[in-house]
Scaffold this motif. Structure first.
Motif, PDB file in Angstrom:
ATOM      1  N   TYR A 143      11.871   6.929 -14.930  1.00  0.00           N
ATOM      2  CA  TYR A 143      10.836   7.656 -14.202  1.00  0.00           C
ATOM      3  C   TYR A 143       9.644   6.769 -13.848  1.00  0.00           C
ATOM      4  O   TYR A 143       8.683   7.238 -13.244  1.00  0.00           O
ATOM      5  CB  TYR A 143      10.370   8.866 -15.008  1.00  0.00           C
ATOM      6  N   LEU A 144       9.704   5.486 -14.214  1.00  0.00           N
ATOM      7  CA  LEU A 144       8.669   4.548 -13.804  1.00  0.00           C
ATOM      8  C   LEU A 144       9.277   3.378 -13.033  1.00  0.00           C
ATOM      9  O   LEU A 144       8.836   2.245 -13.141  1.00  0.00           O
ATOM     10  CB  LEU A 144       7.887   4.037 -15.022  1.00  0.00           C
ATOM     11  N   ASP A 145      10.292   3.675 -12.253  1.00  0.00           N
ATOM     12  CA  ASP A 145      10.884   2.685 -11.362  1.00  0.00           C
ATOM     13  C   ASP A 145       9.995   2.592 -10.126  1.00  0.00           C
ATOM     14  O   ASP A 145      10.010   3.472  -9.263  1.00  0.00           O
ATOM     15  CB  ASP A 145      12.302   3.111 -10.978  1.00  0.00           C
ATOM     16  N   VAL A 146       9.214   1.523 -10.056  1.00  0.00           N
ATOM     17  CA  VAL A 146       8.229   1.389  -8.982  1.00  0.00           C
ATOM     18  C   VAL A 146       8.880   1.441  -7.610  1.00  0.00           C
ATOM     19  O   VAL A 146       8.347   2.041  -6.668  1.00  0.00           O
ATOM     20  CB  VAL A 146       7.420   0.083  -9.144  1.00  0.00           C
ATOM     21  N   ASP A 147      10.049   0.817  -7.475  1.00  0.00           N
ATOM     22  CA  ASP A 147      10.721   0.797  -6.180  1.00  0.00           C
ATOM     23  C   ASP A 147      11.114   2.196  -5.722  1.00  0.00           C
ATOM     24  O   ASP A 147      11.217   2.460  -4.529  1.00  0.00           O
ATOM     25  CB  ASP A 147      11.961  -0.087  -6.230  1.00  0.00           C
ATOM     26  N   GLU A 148      11.344   3.087  -6.670  1.00  0.00           N
ATOM     27  CA  GLU A 148      11.692   4.463  -6.327  1.00  0.00           C
ATOM     28  C   GLU A 148      10.440   5.284  -6.028  1.00  0.00           C
ATOM     29  O   GLU A 148      10.451   6.164  -5.165  1.00  0.00           O
ATOM     30  CB  GLU A 148      12.465   5.118  -7.479  1.00  0.00           C
ATOM     31  N   ILE A 149       9.354   5.013  -6.726  1.00  0.00           N
ATOM     32  CA  ILE A 149       8.134   5.817  -6.596  1.00  0.00           C
ATOM     33  C   ILE A 149       7.358   5.463  -5.337  1.00  0.00           C
ATOM     34  O   ILE A 149       6.859   6.340  -4.619  1.00  0.00           O
ATOM     35  CB  ILE A 149       7.230   5.632  -7.836  1.00  0.00           C
ATOM     36  N   LEU A 150       7.244   4.166  -5.060  1.00  0.00           N
ATOM     37  CA  LEU A 150       6.451   3.712  -3.916  1.00  0.00           C
ATOM     38  C   LEU A 150       7.372   3.207  -2.817  1.00  0.00           C
ATOM     39  O   LEU A 150       8.216   2.348  -3.059  1.00  0.00           O
ATOM     40  CB  LEU A 150       5.503   2.585  -4.356  1.00  0.00           C
ATOM     41  N   PRO A 151       7.219   3.706  -1.595  1.00  0.00           N
ATOM     42  CA  PRO A 151       8.092   3.275  -0.489  1.00  0.00           C
ATOM     43  C   PRO A 151       8.064   1.774  -0.270  1.00  0.00           C
ATOM     44  O   PRO A 151       9.073   1.151  -0.009  1.00  0.00           O
ATOM     45  CB  PRO A 151       7.510   4.026   0.715  1.00  0.00           C
ATOM     46  N   ASP A 152       6.868   1.191  -0.353  1.00  0.00           N
ATOM     47  CA  ASP A 152       6.702  -0.250  -0.166  1.00  0.00           C
ATOM     48  C   ASP A 152       5.718  -0.711  -1.241  1.00  0.00           C
ATOM     49  O   ASP A 152       4.505  -0.707  -1.017  1.00  0.00           O
ATOM     50  CB  ASP A 152       6.163  -0.552   1.237  1.00  0.00           C
ATOM     51  N   PRO A 153       6.225  -1.060  -2.430  1.00  0.00           N
ATOM     52  CA  PRO A 153       5.348  -1.277  -3.583  1.00  0.00           C
ATOM     53  C   PRO A 153       4.139  -2.162  -3.310  1.00  0.00           C
ATOM     54  O   PRO A 153       3.016  -1.816  -3.652  1.00  0.00           O
ATOM     55  CB  PRO A 153       6.284  -1.905  -4.624  1.00  0.00           C
ATOM     56  N   TYR A 154       4.355  -3.328  -2.681  1.00  0.00           N
ATOM     57  CA  TYR A 154       3.241  -4.257  -2.552  1.00  0.00           C
ATOM     58  C   TYR A 154       2.173  -3.734  -1.602  1.00  0.00           C
ATOM     59  O   TYR A 154       0.994  -4.022  -1.767  1.00  0.00           O
ATOM     60  CB  TYR A 154       3.728  -5.622  -2.086  1.00  0.00           C
ATOM     61  N   SER A 155       2.554  -2.939  -0.599  1.00  0.00           N
ATOM     62  CA  SER A 155       1.559  -2.422   0.342  1.00  0.00           C
ATOM     63  C   SER A 155       0.598  -1.467  -0.341  1.00  0.00           C
ATOM     64  O   SER A 155      -0.466  -1.163   0.194  1.00  0.00           O
ATOM     65  CB  SER A 155       2.242  -1.720   1.521  1.00  0.00           C
ATOM     66  N   TYR A 156       0.968  -0.964  -1.530  1.00  0.00           N
ATOM     67  CA  TYR A 156       0.094  -0.039  -2.246  1.00  0.00           C
ATOM     68  C   TYR A 156      -0.887  -0.766  -3.166  1.00  0.00           C
ATOM     69  O   TYR A 156      -1.678  -0.137  -3.849  1.00  0.00           O
ATOM     70  CB  TYR A 156       0.932   0.956  -3.053  1.00  0.00           C
ATOM     71  N   LYS A 157      -0.821  -2.083  -3.191  1.00  0.00           N
ATOM     72  CA  LYS A 157      -1.740  -2.843  -4.036  1.00  0.00           C
ATOM     73  C   LYS A 157      -3.179  -2.578  -3.607  1.00  0.00           C
ATOM     74  O   LYS A 157      -3.525  -2.678  -2.436  1.00  0.00           O
ATOM     75  CB  LYS A 157      -1.444  -4.337  -3.936  1.00  0.00           C
ATOM     76  N   GLY A 158      -4.023  -2.261  -4.569  1.00  0.00           N
ATOM     77  CA  GLY A 158      -5.423  -2.007  -4.271  1.00  0.00           C
ATOM     78  C   GLY A 158      -5.710  -0.572  -3.858  1.00  0.00           C
ATOM     79  O   GLY A 158      -6.872  -0.214  -3.628  1.00  0.00           O
ATOM     80  N   TYR A 159      -4.678   0.277  -3.771  1.00  0.00           N
ATOM     81  CA  TYR A 159      -4.872   1.680  -3.434  1.00  0.00           C
ATOM     82  C   TYR A 159      -4.693   2.523  -4.696  1.00  0.00           C
ATOM     83  O   TYR A 159      -3.927   2.171  -5.586  1.00  0.00           O
ATOM     84  CB  TYR A 159      -3.887   2.116  -2.349  1.00  0.00           C
ATOM     85  N   PRO A 160      -5.372   3.672  -4.768  1.00  0.00           N
ATOM     86  CA  PRO A 160      -5.427   4.419  -6.033  1.00  0.00           C
ATOM     87  C   PRO A 160      -4.070   4.740  -6.644  1.00  0.00           C
ATOM     88  O   PRO A 160      -3.848   4.462  -7.818  1.00  0.00           O
ATOM     89  CB  PRO A 160      -6.180   5.688  -5.637  1.00  0.00           C
ATOM     90  N   PHE A 161      -3.156   5.327  -5.868  1.00  0.00           N
ATOM     91  CA  PHE A 161      -1.893   5.730  -6.474  1.00  0.00           C
ATOM     92  C   PHE A 161      -1.043   4.519  -6.850  1.00  0.00           C
ATOM     93  O   PHE A 161      -0.378   4.510  -7.888  1.00  0.00           O
ATOM     94  CB  PHE A 161      -1.121   6.652  -5.529  1.00  0.00           C
TER      95      PHE A 161
END
Length: 517
Positions: A418-436
């Motif tokens: 349930y903490l598989d980042v690739d599954e949770i975030l569509p594009d993991p690195y693009s979320y860097k610096g954003y709250p979620f």
């Protein structure tokens, strides 16, 4: 099949609508007078319900049981229905491709209703239908053809089916600021039906296939997507005309698109959440400096994962999106709007509502709770924890919210998947610096490090604070068992089965207590 809907919430209101003014606007047409009477009845209902019911929503929430008068499509012969619809649309009855298209569309809609994610007789859908009725008050020929439902799907989206059925996801509803924005989105979806965009898309796709088979040198997928973008711009334009024929302020046609831009941006639909909110428990003495350390460690892990994907080949810069660039849509809408004073904030705010504002805000809150329930039921525990913590900031005593937080923490502690980042975030690195994105990486780092007890302390704190919440208490009992505290777990399971005999977890707790003896 008709069964009674168990509404867990009814709105409370003190606003009034200018009834005589509305009568003057709608005139004497029988359909419009019927709509007016419906609106007045809804306002009366919202006005005279006790305040206690409204306050109850802040303290607890019971997810809506999806029941009610089921749509005809669930019992109709879909083959015959498809042939009839083809005939009405001037297709040849022997056109097998068209028949397959209509049948697929009807089957997909039927399956959507059977999924259990489409609300039937609920407060959200009733509110949406009232707004659709208002938008179409001068178009009686379409009033019986448009059917709108609130739906519990995780994407922030609204969608119009070929037959005029409109789905509005709770994940979208909860981000809107006012009723006018919602009306603008509904007007857009209504125009998709009026303009027969679904059928046009089928015809366009078939024409492109024929051109390719004939040897035409074209990118069929690109051409099809470009046609879809044209349809979206057309729905924007015609929907805007429908919207401007109301008493909503023109400015909110722009803000509706701006909300969609925020939802679909890199940040996603995730407003800021201070991570200290997660860790604010008496059992832990964590200050902002320690939090920065945790976040920095998580950030370094994010950087490492980003480097692993940095060698990926760049794709050709071809736009295969089905929607036009949102900034272009906003600019196009601005050009079509009548002039208005952007500094007249009072008029803009007043033009955000036709019905009492409490109906909108209660709908938004219900949709947020239902989205929280959806995240939890689908095992999207990072999402349910994040949204639950945000809700807990406004409603710290809400039993439903706190229960989802506790359950989400338990599953995140003991189940890596349930903490598989690739599954949770569509594009993991693009979320860097954003709250979620930061929140997910923070959870992953804490979960995989010596700081894992941090999450356990969050659960222990809630078990102490909410002793009468069965969802929290069963999560705590399972936590004790997973951490090897078998005696305490046995005692907790036994206590649970006695304290909450009607809970959905009662049999599980009773069996665990017996097994651990």
């Amino acid at each position: 099949m008709n069964v009674t809907m168990n509404h867990s919430f009814l709105p409370d209101s003190h606003d009034r609508i200018g009834t005589l003014e509305l009568i003057a606007r709608t005139g004497g047409d029988l359909r419009r007078r019927k709509l007016l009477l419906m609106i007045i009845a809804l306002i009366a209902q919202a006005t005279f319900l006790p305040k206690a019911l409204h306050a109850q929503l802040h303290l607890d929430y019971r997810p809506i049981q999806i029941e009610g008068q089921l749509p005809d499509i669930l019992i109709e012969d879909l083959t015959l229905k498809s042939i009839e619809e083809m005939s009405n649309a001037d297709f040849d009855a022997q056109d097998e491709e068209a028949q397959a298209f209509y049948l697929r569309s009807n089957l997909a809609l039927k399956n959507a209703f059977l999924s259990g994610h489409v609300f039937i007789d609920d407060p959200m859908s009733e509110y949406l239908r009232t707004l659709v009725g208002y938008l179409l008050r001068d178009h009686p020929e379409f009033q019986d053809k448009i059917n709108v439902y609130a739906t519990r799907f995780p994407t922030a989206n609204a969608f119009c089916w070929r037959n005029g059925t409109i789905f509005v996801n709770t994940a979208l509803l909860r981000y809107l600021d006012n009723e006018a924005q919602l009306a603008c989105i509904l007007a857009h979806e209504i125009q998709h039906y009026i303009l027969s965009h679904s059928v046009q898309s089928f015809q366009k796709e078939r024409d492109l296939e024929e051109e390719v088979e004939a040897g035409a040198d074209l990118d069929a997928e690109y051409e099809n997507m470009r046609f879809s973008r044209h349809q979206e711009m057309e729905a924007d334009s015609m929907g805007l005309q429908l919207y401007l024929d109301t008493d909503y302020h023109p400015h909110h046609a722009v803000t509706a698109l701006q909300v969609l831009k925020e939802i679909n941006g890199d940040d996603g639909p995730y407003p800021h959440l201070d991570l200290l909110d997660l860790l604010a428990t008496p059992e832990l003495e964590i200050d902002s400096s320690q939090l920065k350390f945790f976040s920095r460690e998580a950030d370094e892990e994010m950087e490492e994962e980003a480097e692993e994907t940095s060698d990926a080949s760049e794709e050709e810069d071809v736009d295969y999106s089905t929607h036009p660039d949102i900034d272009k849509r906003i600019e196009a809408v601005r050009r079509m709007l009548p002039e208005y004073d952007v500094t007249d904030t009072a008029a803009i705010e007043e033009g955000g509502f036709i019905l009492p504002s409490e109906r909108f805000y209660s709908t938004m809150l219900i949709s947020t709770y239902e989205t929280l329930e959806l995240y939890y039921q689908k095992g999207m525990y990072a999402h349910s924890l994040y949204l639950g913590l945000r809700l807990a900031k406004d409603f710290p005593e809400n039993q439903f919210v706190q229960g989802v937080i506790a359950q989400s923490v338990f599953w995140l502690i003991f189940h890596d998947q349930y903490l598989d980042v690739d599954e949770i975030l569509p594009d993991p690195y693009s979320y860097k610096g954003y709250p979620f994105g930061d929140f997910v990486y923070f959870l992953k780092y804490v979960r995989s490090s010596k700081f894992e007890p941090i999450l356990g302390a969050v659960l222990v704190h809630r078990a102490t604070t909410f002793p009468d919440n069965p969802e929290i208490q069963i999560a705590y009992a399972r936590y004790l068992l997973e951490t090897g505290e078998k005696e305490e777990a046995q005692e907790k399971f036994d206590q649970f089965s006695q304290s909450f005999p009607d809970s959905r977890h009662a049999n599980f707790a009773r069996n665990k207590a017996e097994t651990l003896k």
